[in-house]
Motif scaffolding. Sequence first.
Motif, PDB file in Angstrom:
ATOM      1  N   UNK A  26      13.769 -26.442 -66.113  1.00  0.00           N
ATOM      2  CA  UNK A  26      13.396 -25.159 -65.532  1.00  0.00           C
ATOM      3  C   UNK A  26      14.315 -24.057 -66.060  1.00  0.00           C
ATOM      4  N   UNK A  27      15.605 -24.345 -66.107  1.00  0.00           N
ATOM      5  CA  UNK A  27      16.568 -23.349 -66.569  1.00  0.00           C
ATOM      6  C   UNK A  27      16.347 -22.996 -68.035  1.00  0.00           C
ATOM      7  N   UNK A  28      16.044 -23.981 -68.858  1.00  0.00           N
ATOM      8  CA  UNK A  28      15.803 -23.709 -70.277  1.00  0.00           C
ATOM      9  C   UNK A  28      14.596 -22.800 -70.463  1.00  0.00           C
ATOM     10  N   UNK A  29      13.567 -22.987 -69.639  1.00  0.00           N
ATOM     11  CA  UNK A  29      12.407 -22.099 -69.676  1.00  0.00           C
ATOM     12  C   UNK A  29      12.777 -20.718 -69.138  1.00  0.00           C
ATOM     13  N   UNK A  30      13.598 -20.687 -68.106  1.00  0.00           N
ATOM     14  CA  UNK A  30      14.026 -19.414 -67.523  1.00  0.00           C
ATOM     15  C   UNK A  30      14.827 -18.597 -68.520  1.00  0.00           C
ATOM     16  N   UNK A  31      15.637 -19.264 -69.317  1.00  0.00           N
ATOM     17  CA  UNK A  31      16.441 -18.562 -70.322  1.00  0.00           C
ATOM     18  C   UNK A  31      15.546 -17.787 -71.277  1.00  0.00           C
ATOM     19  N   UNK A  53       5.890 -23.351 -63.437  1.00  0.00           N
ATOM     20  CA  UNK A  53       6.219 -23.891 -62.123  1.00  0.00           C
ATOM     21  C   UNK A  53       5.800 -22.891 -61.050  1.00  0.00           C
ATOM     22  N   UNK A  54       5.574 -23.392 -59.863  1.00  0.00           N
ATOM     23  CA  UNK A  54       5.270 -22.503 -58.746  1.00  0.00           C
ATOM     24  C   UNK A  54       6.559 -21.885 -58.214  1.00  0.00           C
ATOM     25  N   UNK A  55       6.429 -20.781 -57.504  1.00  0.00           N
ATOM     26  CA  UNK A  55       7.597 -20.180 -56.878  1.00  0.00           C
ATOM     27  C   UNK A  55       8.242 -21.155 -55.884  1.00  0.00           C
ATOM     28  N   UNK A  56       7.395 -21.907 -55.182  1.00  0.00           N
ATOM     29  CA  UNK A  56       7.912 -22.881 -54.238  1.00  0.00           C
ATOM     30  C   UNK A  56       8.771 -23.928 -54.917  1.00  0.00           C
ATOM     31  N   UNK A  57       8.361 -24.349 -56.121  1.00  0.00           N
ATOM     32  CA  UNK A  57       9.132 -25.345 -56.857  1.00  0.00           C
ATOM     33  C   UNK A  57      10.478 -24.768 -57.280  1.00  0.00           C
TER      34      UNK A  57
END
Length: 203
Positions: A26-31, A53-57
């Motif tokens: 998730x963090x790698x995608x967020x970067x 991903x969903x916001x809930x995830x």
Amino acid sequence: MNEMPSKLQARAQRKTAKRDEKKRRIAESAIEALKELGYANTSLRDIAAHSDQSLGMLHYYFEDRAELIIYCVEIYKEQFVNDLFQALEGVSGRDQVVEAFSEALVTSIIDDEMTHRLWYDIRNQALFDVAFRPVVAEIEAKLIGIVQLAFEKAGKDPVGDVAIHYALLDGVFRQMMQHQIMGHPMPRRDLKSVFGALLAQFL
């Protein structure tokens, strides 16, 4: 007698490893979203869209946007520190240190300019948001340690505080990176000459 606790412990370890792997993905995608949009313009919704991903995830793995961004910063700056350490690990003497350190800095500017842009963005945010201050301080301590290592590898003692040498090097690094991003890139050879001259002066 100990078989069941051992199985439970192994299961817990696998669960933790799986969770950590998911957080990292998730963090790698967020970067990628943060590099493109910057801290101020990136919401959790943007990050969710980039990571599918969903916001809930996201909220399941990270309490808020700040926690996610701090995790992201730790991941990519850890890699930068490791790259510099690897560049210096096998060298000795002033000339080898200047050559290896300059090459590593230039390679990082050319290959990871947008990632470094995010670092400077977050570092500026730390002036206003106390949540970012511990991770920024931790990363800068590691970077100062790399400069200290360069002196040790070169067999030289720094004149004054190593943190001042780091600050000067960081200022030049930021300026060269800024030229790359703003459409005035320097040739690789010239970038290396800039860093080589500065490091030679230090060492």
